[in-house]
Motif scaffolding. Structure first.
Motif, short mmCIF file in Angstrom:
data_model
loop_
_atom_site.label_atom_id
_atom_site.label_comp_id
_atom_site.label_asym_id
_atom_site.label_seq_id
_atom_site.Cartn_x
_atom_site.Cartn_y
_atom_site.Cartn_z
N UNK A 1 9.86 2.61 13.40
CA UNK A 1 8.51 2.75 12.81
C UNK A 1 8.32 2.19 11.21
N UNK A 2 7.03 1.84 11.38
CA UNK A 2 6.22 1.91 10.27
C UNK A 2 6.46 2.53 9.15
N UNK A 3 6.83 1.92 7.00
CA UNK A 3 6.36 3.72 6.78
C UNK A 3 5.42 4.08 6.17
N UNK A 4 4.53 5.11 6.50
CA UNK A 4 3.57 5.40 5.95
C UNK A 4 3.60 5.19 4.40
N UNK A 5 4.45 5.06 2.95
CA UNK A 5 4.40 5.22 1.80
C UNK A 5 5.15 4.31 1.46
N UNK A 6 4.21 3.89 0.42
CA UNK A 6 4.67 2.71 -0.86
C UNK A 6 5.30 3.66 -1.63
N UNK A 7 6.16 3.73 -2.34
CA UNK A 7 6.99 3.70 -4.08
C UNK A 7 6.62 2.41 -4.78
N UNK A 8 6.04 2.78 -5.33
CA UNK A 8 5.40 2.06 -6.79
C UNK A 8 6.44 1.92 -7.40
N UNK A 9 6.07 0.95 -8.86
CA UNK A 9 6.91 0.56 -9.87
C UNK A 9 7.67 1.41 -10.43
N UNK A 10 5.77 2.67 -11.00
CA UNK A 10 5.74 3.66 -12.48
C UNK A 10 6.77 4.59 -11.66
N UNK A 11 7.16 4.59 -10.00
CA UNK A 11 7.60 5.54 -9.40
C UNK A 11 6.43 6.28 -8.48
N UNK A 12 5.50 6.32 -8.82
CA UNK A 12 4.46 7.12 -7.71
C UNK A 12 5.26 6.76 -6.87
N UNK A 13 4.00 7.08 -5.30
CA UNK A 13 4.52 7.18 -4.23
C UNK A 13 2.94 6.90 -3.79
N UNK A 14 2.54 6.11 -3.50
CA UNK A 14 1.01 6.07 -2.36
C UNK A 14 1.09 5.99 -0.91
N UNK A 15 -0.13 6.24 -0.27
CA UNK A 15 -0.10 6.21 0.74
C UNK A 15 -1.11 5.11 1.38
N UNK A 16 -1.42 4.21 1.92
CA UNK A 16 -1.85 3.30 2.41
C UNK A 16 -3.74 3.41 2.59
N UNK A 17 -3.32 4.28 2.99
CA UNK A 17 -4.75 4.66 3.53
C UNK A 17 -5.17 5.50 3.40
N UNK A 18 -6.56 6.74 2.98
CA UNK A 18 -6.46 7.89 3.12
C UNK A 18 -6.23 8.71 4.02
N UNK A 19 -6.83 8.27 5.13
CA UNK A 19 -6.64 8.88 6.33
C UNK A 19 -5.12 9.48 7.02
N UNK A 20 -4.66 8.69 6.29
CA UNK A 20 -3.29 8.54 6.81
C UNK A 20 -2.33 10.04 6.19
#
Length: 133
Positions: A1-20
Motif C-alpha cells: 500500500x502506498x504511503x499517504x505521508x511524506x517526511x520532510x527534510x526539516x522533520x515535518x510531515x506532509x500529506x501529498x494532496x489536501x483531500x487526503x
C-alpha cells in the motif's frame, strides 16, 4: 500500500494532496485498531524488519498436538517415572505414547508432521502407525 505521508527534510510531515487528510486519519485509526491501545513503535519496527529479512514466522495453529511418552493410565505412581527413550518406564511396563495438546511455539515448526501435528486426528493417526509392528 502506498504511503499517504511524506517526511520532510526539516522533520515535518506532509500529506501529498489536501483531500487526503481525512483518508490519512481513517488509515491511522485503522492501524491503531490493529495495534490496540498499547503498542511499542520500536518493537513494531523490529518485527517489520524481521519480516522483511525473512525471520518472522506465523505459526499455523494456536495449539499443536505432540506425541509424548508418558507413564500411562495403568501407572500406580509407586515408582518414579523415568523414560528410557523407547517409551517404557525404567521400572515397569506402563510407559505409553500419548497425544498431548500444548501451545504452538517456534520450536515446533521443524517437528510438524513428525512428532507435532496441527490436529488431534493427525496425531492419533501417527500414534496408531507407531503402534504397528
Amino acid at each position: 500500500m502506498k504511503r499517504l505521508t511524506e517526511r520532510l527534510k526539516n522533520g515535518g510531515i506532509s500529506v501529498d494532496h489536501a483531500g487526503q487528510h481525512e483518508t490519512s486519519f481513517h488509515r491511522l485509526a485503522t492501524i491503531e485498531d490493529i495495534l490496540g491501545e498499547e503498542y511499542d513503535l520500536n518493537r513494531l519496527r523490529e518485527l517489520a524488519q524481521a519480516d522483511r529479512d525473512g525471520r518472522c514466522v506465523v505459526l499455523p495453529a494456536t495449539a499443536v498436538f505432540a506425541l509424548i511418552w508418558g507413564a500411562g493410565p495403568g501407572c500406580d505412581m509407586v515408582c518414579p517415572v523415568s523414560i528410557d527413550g523407547e517409551g517404557q518406564c525404567d521400572f515397569c511396563d506402563h510407559g505409553k505414547l500419548f497425544v498431548y495438546e500444548c501451545p504452538c511455539r517456534q520450536e515446533h515448526i521443524d517437528q510438524i508432521g513428525k512428532t507435532v501435528f496441527l490436529t488431534r486426528e493427525e496425531a492419533e493417526a501417527a500414534m496408531e502407525m507407531e503402534d504397528r509392528p
